[in-house]
Design a protein around this motif. Structure first.
Motif, PDB file in Angstrom:
ATOM      1  N   ALA A 178       0.828  -1.208   0.000  1.00  0.00           N
ATOM      2  CA  ALA A 178       0.000   0.000   0.000  1.00  0.00           C
ATOM      3  C   ALA A 178       0.860   1.256   0.000  1.00  0.00           C
ATOM      4  CB  ALA A 178      -0.932  -0.010   1.206  1.00  0.00           C
ATOM      5  N   ARG A 179       1.997   1.221   0.691  1.00  0.00           N
ATOM      6  CA  ARG A 179       2.932   2.356   0.637  1.00  0.00           C
ATOM      7  C   ARG A 179       3.433   2.541  -0.796  1.00  0.00           C
ATOM      8  NH1 ARG A 179       7.264   1.416   5.502  1.00  0.00           N
ATOM      9  NH2 ARG A 179       5.825   1.164   7.254  1.00  0.00           N
ATOM     10  N   GLN A 180       3.779   1.432  -1.444  1.00  0.00           N
ATOM     11  CA  GLN A 180       4.278   1.492  -2.817  1.00  0.00           C
ATOM     12  C   GLN A 180       3.246   2.105  -3.749  1.00  0.00           C
ATOM     13  OE1 GLN A 180       7.391   0.607  -3.918  1.00  0.00           O
ATOM     14  NE2 GLN A 180       6.791   1.325  -5.950  1.00  0.00           N
ATOM     15  N   LEU A 181       1.960   1.839  -3.493  1.00  0.00           N
ATOM     16  CA  LEU A 181       0.878   2.384  -4.305  1.00  0.00           C
ATOM     17  C   LEU A 181       0.532   3.818  -3.927  1.00  0.00           C
ATOM     18  CD1 LEU A 181      -1.418  -0.767  -4.378  1.00  0.00           C
ATOM     19  CD2 LEU A 181      -0.280   0.277  -6.366  1.00  0.00           C
ATOM     20  N   GLY A 182       1.152   4.331  -2.861  1.00  0.00           N
ATOM     21  CA  GLY A 182       0.914   5.706  -2.440  1.00  0.00           C
ATOM     22  C   GLY A 182      -0.374   5.920  -1.681  1.00  0.00           C
ATOM     23  N   VAL A 249     -12.589  -7.852   3.664  1.00  0.00           N
ATOM     24  CA  VAL A 249     -12.548  -9.255   4.074  1.00  0.00           C
ATOM     25  C   VAL A 249     -13.513 -10.076   3.230  1.00  0.00           C
ATOM     26  CG1 VAL A 249     -13.089 -10.862   5.951  1.00  0.00           C
ATOM     27  CG2 VAL A 249     -11.777  -8.776   6.426  1.00  0.00           C
ATOM     28  N   ARG A 250     -14.705  -9.547   3.016  1.00  0.00           N
ATOM     29  CA  ARG A 250     -15.731 -10.278   2.267  1.00  0.00           C
ATOM     30  C   ARG A 250     -15.309 -10.510   0.808  1.00  0.00           C
ATOM     31  NH1 ARG A 250     -20.789 -10.919   3.942  1.00  0.00           N
ATOM     32  NH2 ARG A 250     -20.646  -9.168   5.412  1.00  0.00           N
ATOM     33  N   LEU A 251     -14.598  -9.536   0.229  1.00  0.00           N
ATOM     34  CA  LEU A 251     -14.273  -9.585  -1.198  1.00  0.00           C
ATOM     35  C   LEU A 251     -12.895 -10.153  -1.513  1.00  0.00           C
ATOM     36  CD1 LEU A 251     -15.573  -6.033  -2.242  1.00  0.00           C
ATOM     37  CD2 LEU A 251     -16.672  -8.228  -2.726  1.00  0.00           C
ATOM     38  N   HIS A 252     -12.079 -10.457  -0.508  1.00  0.00           N
ATOM     39  CA  HIS A 252     -10.664 -10.718  -0.809  1.00  0.00           C
ATOM     40  C   HIS A 252     -10.424 -11.970  -1.646  1.00  0.00           C
ATOM     41  CE1 HIS A 252     -10.692 -13.495   2.689  1.00  0.00           C
ATOM     42  NE2 HIS A 252      -9.589 -13.998   2.165  1.00  0.00           N
ATOM     43  N   HIS A 253     -11.382 -12.869  -1.747  1.00  0.00           N
ATOM     44  CA  HIS A 253     -11.223 -14.024  -2.636  1.00  0.00           C
ATOM     45  C   HIS A 253     -12.024 -13.871  -3.927  1.00  0.00           C
ATOM     46  CE1 HIS A 253      -8.749 -17.409  -1.262  1.00  0.00           C
ATOM     47  NE2 HIS A 253      -8.856 -16.841  -0.082  1.00  0.00           N
ATOM     48  N   GLU A 254     -12.717 -12.765  -4.066  1.00  0.00           N
ATOM     49  CA  GLU A 254     -13.547 -12.554  -5.252  1.00  0.00           C
ATOM     50  C   GLU A 254     -13.009 -11.464  -6.168  1.00  0.00           C
ATOM     51  OE1 GLU A 254     -17.513 -11.809  -3.973  1.00  0.00           O
ATOM     52  OE2 GLU A 254     -17.563 -13.508  -2.586  1.00  0.00           O
ATOM     53  N   ALA A 255     -11.987 -10.748  -5.734  1.00  0.00           N
ATOM     54  CA  ALA A 255     -11.439  -9.645  -6.530  1.00  0.00           C
ATOM     55  C   ALA A 255     -10.577 -10.208  -7.652  1.00  0.00           C
ATOM     56  CB  ALA A 255     -10.626  -8.712  -5.641  1.00  0.00           C
ATOM     57  N   GLY A 256     -11.104 -10.198  -8.865  1.00  0.00           N
ATOM     58  CA  GLY A 256     -10.423 -10.791 -10.007  1.00  0.00           C
ATOM     59  C   GLY A 256      -9.401  -9.877 -10.640  1.00  0.00           C
ATOM     60  N   PRO A 257      -8.844 -10.289 -11.801  1.00  0.00           N
ATOM     61  CA  PRO A 257      -7.769  -9.535 -12.458  1.00  0.00           C
ATOM     62  C   PRO A 257      -8.270  -8.250 -13.109  1.00  0.00           C
ATOM     63  CG  PRO A 257      -8.450 -11.383 -13.823  1.00  0.00           C
ATOM     64  CD  PRO A 257      -9.183 -11.528 -12.522  1.00  0.00           C
ATOM     65  N   GLY A 258      -7.309  -7.396 -13.470  1.00  0.00           N
ATOM     66  CA  GLY A 258      -7.633  -6.134 -14.141  1.00  0.00           C
ATOM     67  C   GLY A 258      -7.044  -4.943 -13.419  1.00  0.00           C
ATOM     68  N   PRO A 259      -7.022  -3.772 -14.081  1.00  0.00           N
ATOM     69  CA  PRO A 259      -6.456  -2.555 -13.477  1.00  0.00           C
ATOM     70  C   PRO A 259      -7.189  -2.170 -12.201  1.00  0.00           C
ATOM     71  CG  PRO A 259      -6.819  -2.276 -15.836  1.00  0.00           C
ATOM     72  CD  PRO A 259      -7.492  -3.549 -15.464  1.00  0.00           C
ATOM     73  N   ALA A 261      -7.586   1.098 -11.073  1.00  0.00           N
ATOM     74  CA  ALA A 261      -8.221   2.419 -11.122  1.00  0.00           C
ATOM     75  C   ALA A 261      -9.723   2.358 -11.388  1.00  0.00           C
ATOM     76  CB  ALA A 261      -7.535   3.280 -12.182  1.00  0.00           C
ATOM     77  N   ALA A 262     -10.169   1.387 -12.164  1.00  0.00           N
ATOM     78  CA  ALA A 262     -11.587   1.322 -12.533  1.00  0.00           C
ATOM     79  C   ALA A 262     -12.456   0.733 -11.428  1.00  0.00           C
ATOM     80  CB  ALA A 262     -11.747   0.486 -13.807  1.00  0.00           C
ATOM     81  N   ARG A 263     -11.867   0.309 -10.321  1.00  0.00           N
ATOM     82  CA  ARG A 263     -12.616  -0.362  -9.252  1.00  0.00           C
ATOM     83  C   ARG A 263     -12.973   0.611  -8.132  1.00  0.00           C
ATOM     84  NH1 ARG A 263     -10.246  -6.228  -9.042  1.00  0.00           N
ATOM     85  NH2 ARG A 263      -8.889  -6.256 -10.860  1.00  0.00           N
ATOM     86  N   SER A 264     -13.920   0.208  -7.320  1.00  0.00           N
ATOM     87  CA  SER A 264     -14.228   0.950  -6.098  1.00  0.00           C
ATOM     88  C   SER A 264     -13.078   0.770  -5.118  1.00  0.00           C
ATOM     89  CB  SER A 264     -15.525   0.436  -5.476  1.00  0.00           C
ATOM     90  OG  SER A 264     -15.348  -0.896  -5.007  1.00  0.00           O
ATOM     91  N   VAL A 265     -13.024   1.630  -4.103  1.00  0.00           N
ATOM     92  CA  VAL A 265     -11.939   1.532  -3.106  1.00  0.00           C
ATOM     93  C   VAL A 265     -11.929   0.166  -2.423  1.00  0.00           C
ATOM     94  CG1 VAL A 265     -11.082   2.447  -0.908  1.00  0.00           C
ATOM     95  CG2 VAL A 265     -11.777   4.019  -2.736  1.00  0.00           C
ATOM     96  N   GLN A 268     -10.417  -2.333  -4.866  1.00  0.00           N
ATOM     97  CA  GLN A 268      -8.977  -2.146  -5.040  1.00  0.00           C
ATOM     98  C   GLN A 268      -8.214  -2.786  -3.889  1.00  0.00           C
ATOM     99  OE1 GLN A 268      -7.531   1.836  -5.899  1.00  0.00           O
ATOM    100  NE2 GLN A 268      -9.477   2.411  -6.833  1.00  0.00           N
ATOM    101  N   MET A 269      -8.678  -2.518  -2.676  1.00  0.00           N
ATOM    102  CA  MET A 269      -7.977  -3.021  -1.495  1.00  0.00           C
ATOM    103  C   MET A 269      -8.111  -4.539  -1.387  1.00  0.00           C
ATOM    104  SD  MET A 269      -9.040   0.125   1.032  1.00  0.00           S
ATOM    105  CE  MET A 269      -7.930  -0.251   2.366  1.00  0.00           C
TER     106      MET A 269
END
Length: 399
Positions: A178-182, A249-259, A261-265, A268-269
């Motif tokens: 997260a630091r690397q991503l600013g 926590v709820r989404l951490h196994h459902e967040a698929g590939p892709g950039p 920037a186009a995602r909600s916060v 992204q996390m």
């Protein structure tokens, strides 16, 4: 017997003792190396304090070493130095608290994490959780490379307390990514909370599966598949009401590939946490499978599910390096060592050589600069390829 009083509340449940606890008369209560269990005796010691022998504290050892060094420079005889070591009593202005070694401190954090995740209680979950996270982040801030080396190396060597160790490593990796991503500090804090708690509903199952020879059954895989929702619900019953924390926590196994920037916060996390989760798992063995080398784990996280460069994975590799501290490498000169510090570039870290060109163990870890052609990294090694008992305290002295 030279005793030093411990002030009240300087001990913690789950702490691994780096010194023996005694009463005011010097009688042994709990021996060094034991874990403080949640018992009436320990609760009483936390409330009122205890006593320790002076020679078991780091302050004493440092003072004695300084005294002996001074005598040697003054030309004192060996007999005089030996007598000084026997009778030495450092001056103390007040009560001193014994300091545990870095390795023991990390073991303490791991045991507390294990107890927190395996047996969470609504009445004290949040304060225990916040204290653990704060202490972890404080250590990371003070010695980032040392924290990486110790957590990654120890994660690669053993599958005991798999879930707690993976949670601590995930917290560290999320902070650095997260630091690397600013990202701002408040977002990093929530991401760390999600990393530490994402597997709380399956912590016991993870530990059992890590110690089994067989791979997870279909039933086990079904339980693992839906653990994001169950972890979020369990956290809610434990007093967590931060919607962002719960969403990650709820989404951490459902967040698929892709950039990103186009995602909600939250998405992204969750994607960052997903890549961190994968990376840490690749570095850690289970009884049923061996851990990957640092470079293999890096490749696995750098390329996404579609075999395309992954933004979150790339940020993680930039943060920790292609050969992260704690991973093993072979150098161009034939030596084998452990990565001790990140370098100015992802593929040029500082390495502590452990085995010489002949394959024989070196008496002490020797720092090697991989920017030099003769000491450049020739190969990334998997943990099981090193047949040597490594003294982590010696490696930590490089810092």
């Amino acid at each position: 017997m030279d005793l030093i009083p411990l002030p009240p509340h300087s001990l913690r449940i789950g702490q691994v003792l780096d010194f023996s606890l005694r009463d005011a008369e010097g009688k042994l209560l709990i021996a060094r190396g034991q874990v403080l269990s949640d018992s009436p005796l320990v609760q009483a010691l936390i409330q009122r304090g205890a006593w320790v022998q002076a020679h078991e504290t780091k302050d004493y050892q440092r003072a004695l070493a300084h005294k002996v060094d001074t005598m040697m420079h003054q030309g004192a005889t060996l007999g005089a130095i030996a007598r000084a070591q026997t009778s030495y009593r450092p001056e103390r202005g007040g009560a001193a608290v014994p300091q545990v070694s870095d390795q023991a401190a990390w073991a303490d954090l791991q045991l507390r994490g294990h107890a927190l995740l395996r047996e969470p209680r609504a009445e004290d979950f949040l304060p225990r959780f916040q204290t653990l996270q704060q202490e972890m982040l404080a250590r990371v801030q003070q010695q980032t490379d040392a924290a990486l080396m110790l957590l990654i190396f120890e994660s690669s060597q053993d599958f005991q307390h798999y879930s707690a160790r993976h949670a601590l490593l995930s917290l560290l990796l999320c902070e650095l990514c997260a630091r690397q991503l600013g990202w701002a500090e408040d977002l990093r804090l929530v991401l760390g909370q999600a990393a530490l708690s994402m597997n709380i509903s399956i912590s016991a199952l993870q530990d059992r599966l890590a110690g089994r020879d067989e791979r997870p059954s279909e039933a086990h895989r079904a339980v693992l598949l839906g653990h994001g929702d169950r972890s979020a619900e369990l956290l809610r019953t434990l007093g967590v009401h931060d919607s962002l924390w719960l969403q990650i926590v709820r989404l951490h196994h459902e967040a698929g590939p892709g950039p990103l920037a186009a995602r909600s916060v939250p998405e992204q996390m969750a994607r960052v946490l997903r890549r961190v989760d994968l990376y840490g798992a690749r570095l850690s063995p289970r009884r049923s499978r061996k851990a990957l080398s640092g470079a293999q784990a890096a490749r696995a996280v750098y390329l996404d599910e579609l075999q395309q460069p992954d933004e979150a994975g790339a940020a993680l590799i930039k943060a920790v390096g292609l050969y992260p501290p704690g991973s093993l490498v072979r150098l161009a000169n034939g030596e084998v060592g452990v990565v001790a510090k990140r370098g100015h570039s992802a593929n040029e870290p500082l390495v502590a050589a452990l085995l010489g060109k002949s394959g024989a163990p070196l008496s002490e870890p020797v720092p090697r600069d991989t920017r030099l052609a003769s000491q450049a990294i020739a190969a990334s090694l998997a943990p099981h390829e090193l047949k040597l008992l490594v003294n982590m305290e010696r490696l930590l002295k490089l810092y």
